[in-house]
Design a protein around this motif. Sequence first.
Motif, PDB file in Angstrom:
ATOM      1  N   UNK A   8       3.789  10.983  -2.164  1.00  0.00           N
ATOM      2  CA  UNK A   8       4.135   9.565  -2.106  1.00  0.00           C
ATOM      3  C   UNK A   8       5.573   9.389  -1.623  1.00  0.00           C
ATOM      4  N   UNK A   9       5.769   8.468  -0.673  1.00  0.00           N
ATOM      5  CA  UNK A   9       7.101   8.179  -0.148  1.00  0.00           C
ATOM      6  C   UNK A   9       7.598   6.812  -0.563  1.00  0.00           C
ATOM      7  N   UNK A  10       6.733   5.804  -0.436  1.00  0.00           N
ATOM      8  CA  UNK A  10       7.152   4.431  -0.721  1.00  0.00           C
ATOM      9  C   UNK A  10       5.934   3.522  -0.699  1.00  0.00           C
ATOM     10  N   UNK A  57      13.112  10.089   7.725  1.00  0.00           N
ATOM     11  CA  UNK A  57      11.869   9.317   7.748  1.00  0.00           C
ATOM     12  C   UNK A  57      10.880   9.861   8.779  1.00  0.00           C
ATOM     13  N   UNK A  58      11.377  10.266   9.928  1.00  0.00           N
ATOM     14  CA  UNK A  58      10.494  10.818  10.961  1.00  0.00           C
ATOM     15  C   UNK A  58       9.955  12.172  10.523  1.00  0.00           C
ATOM     16  N   UNK A  59      10.790  12.984   9.886  1.00  0.00           N
ATOM     17  CA  UNK A  59      10.333  14.286   9.400  1.00  0.00           C
ATOM     18  C   UNK A  59       9.207  14.108   8.387  1.00  0.00           C
ATOM     19  N   UNK A  60       9.368  13.170   7.463  1.00  0.00           N
ATOM     20  CA  UNK A  60       8.327  12.902   6.463  1.00  0.00           C
ATOM     21  C   UNK A  60       7.067  12.330   7.117  1.00  0.00           C
ATOM     22  N   UNK A  61       7.263  11.411   8.058  1.00  0.00           N
ATOM     23  CA  UNK A  61       6.125  10.711   8.660  1.00  0.00           C
ATOM     24  C   UNK A  61       5.273  11.631   9.516  1.00  0.00           C
ATOM     25  N   UNK A  62       5.918  12.525  10.250  1.00  0.00           N
ATOM     26  CA  UNK A  62       5.199  13.308  11.243  1.00  0.00           C
ATOM     27  C   UNK A  62       5.083  14.785  10.893  1.00  0.00           C
ATOM     28  N   UNK A  63       5.574  15.154   9.692  1.00  0.00           N
ATOM     29  CA  UNK A  63       5.471  16.549   9.271  1.00  0.00           C
ATOM     30  C   UNK A  63       6.284  17.497  10.110  1.00  0.00           C
ATOM     31  N   UNK A  64       7.452  17.050  10.559  1.00  0.00           N
ATOM     32  CA  UNK A  64       8.302  17.872  11.425  1.00  0.00           C
ATOM     33  C   UNK A  64       9.428  18.513  10.631  1.00  0.00           C
ATOM     34  N   UNK A  65       9.954  19.598  11.149  1.00  0.00           N
ATOM     35  CA  UNK A  65      11.169  20.174  10.569  1.00  0.00           C
ATOM     36  C   UNK A  65      12.328  19.231  10.859  1.00  0.00           C
ATOM     37  N   UNK A 118      -0.332   4.525   9.198  1.00  0.00           N
ATOM     38  CA  UNK A 118      -0.091   5.689   8.353  1.00  0.00           C
ATOM     39  C   UNK A 118       1.389   5.926   8.108  1.00  0.00           C
ATOM     40  N   UNK A 119       2.210   5.658   9.105  1.00  0.00           N
ATOM     41  CA  UNK A 119       3.641   6.000   9.030  1.00  0.00           C
ATOM     42  C   UNK A 119       4.502   4.806   9.437  1.00  0.00           C
ATOM     43  N   UNK A 120       4.556   3.756   8.602  1.00  0.00           N
ATOM     44  CA  UNK A 120       5.270   2.539   9.000  1.00  0.00           C
ATOM     45  C   UNK A 120       6.760   2.527   8.679  1.00  0.00           C
ATOM     46  N   UNK A 121       7.234   3.492   7.904  1.00  0.00           N
ATOM     47  CA  UNK A 121       8.597   3.394   7.390  1.00  0.00           C
ATOM     48  C   UNK A 121       9.679   3.406   8.472  1.00  0.00           C
ATOM     49  N   UNK A 122       9.596   4.266   9.498  1.00  0.00           N
ATOM     50  CA  UNK A 122      10.613   4.178  10.554  1.00  0.00           C
ATOM     51  C   UNK A 122      10.650   2.803  11.229  1.00  0.00           C
ATOM     52  N   UNK A 149       0.848  -1.194   0.000  1.00  0.00           N
ATOM     53  CA  UNK A 149       0.000   0.000   0.000  1.00  0.00           C
ATOM     54  C   UNK A 149       0.882   1.242   0.000  1.00  0.00           C
ATOM     55  N   UNK A 150       0.331   2.326  -0.488  1.00  0.00           N
ATOM     56  CA  UNK A 150       1.083   3.564  -0.625  1.00  0.00           C
ATOM     57  C   UNK A 150       1.219   4.278   0.721  1.00  0.00           C
ATOM     58  N   UNK A 151       2.422   4.726   0.993  1.00  0.00           N
ATOM     59  CA  UNK A 151       2.689   5.535   2.179  1.00  0.00           C
ATOM     60  C   UNK A 151       3.014   6.947   1.715  1.00  0.00           C
ATOM     61  N   UNK A 152       2.338   7.918   2.283  1.00  0.00           N
ATOM     62  CA  UNK A 152       2.565   9.313   1.907  1.00  0.00           C
ATOM     63  C   UNK A 152       3.028  10.121   3.110  1.00  0.00           C
ATOM     64  N   UNK A 153       3.591  11.296   2.828  1.00  0.00           N
ATOM     65  CA  UNK A 153       4.005  12.172   3.929  1.00  0.00           C
ATOM     66  C   UNK A 153       2.823  12.992   4.422  1.00  0.00           C
TER      67      UNK A 153
END
Length: 302
Positions: free
Chosen positions: A45-47, A100-108, A193-197, A36-40
């Motif tokens: 799209x991320x992966x 990965x955490x920045x993308x997953x959680x919308x952080x700087x 939603x954010x499995x990549x990390x 399934x698609x993972x987005x930021x």
Amino acid sequence: MSEKTDKTEQQRLRVFKTYKLYVGGKFPRSESGRVYEVTDSKGKWLANAPLSSRKDARDAVVAARKAFGGWSGATAYNRGQILYRVAEMLEGRKDQFVREVADAEGLSKSKAAAVVDAAIDRWVWYAGWTDKIAQVVGGGNPVAGPFFNLSTPEPTGVVTVLAPQESSFLGLVSVIAPVIATGNTVIVIASEKSPLPALSLGEVLATSDLPGGVVNVLSGKTAEIAAPLAAHQDVNAIDLAGADDVLAKELEIAAADNLKRVVRPQAVDYSRTPGIERLTAFLETKTVWHPTGALGASGSSY
């Protein structure tokens, strides 16, 4: 020469990372072949992440059970060394996890770096507890009679953990590390939603002296994977940290069939220093009575 090099770089295609599950120390694709698609946080799209099936969940239980004897039988000191090694490896791959955490959680990037630093420190904190928790929750008991007894903590067994949905890395570490620090093995369901990390963490664990099967990482639809694990007869406990109220109730009912230990979901600030609640949540207390011989005027004899 420089123009040619620039042109080559412009034409180069990126090598996208293929994320896989981590089960039994190996990196399989989902048995179903689904992804399934993972987005930021902005929908980019991320992966593609593996969409785990019920069969993947059952395979993870088999791997966790197989690893339990060796891991629970290891010395607490040895488990602490291995957990510290995980922290060392995370430190070496910090830049990747920051991205990965920045993308997953919308952080700087700076805030994501602070989260990753906290997660690494959390591993070190739990590594230090492996050979100390028995002194806190165990000990000798005052009893009357020609005997003494000792209470010692022992791991519960195979634990399923639903990782927090929003805290994709610090929360993840905060629910995995205490389970394995006390000698249990774990099947963790990554944030849907954010499995990549979490999937990248599997790569770190595989190179950190941690025996295969001690931690197994699944990604996909949380409810779809959690249901068979909550009802599985060879799973001893479940942490519902990443479940909403409706799903938590359904899983708790399913878990009652074989009297699983259940940690209910609750609001947690994962940035704060944790107590020992999650260390003790999956420990059993074994009490051994031992005769001391006759008690005479000169005192007890052993």
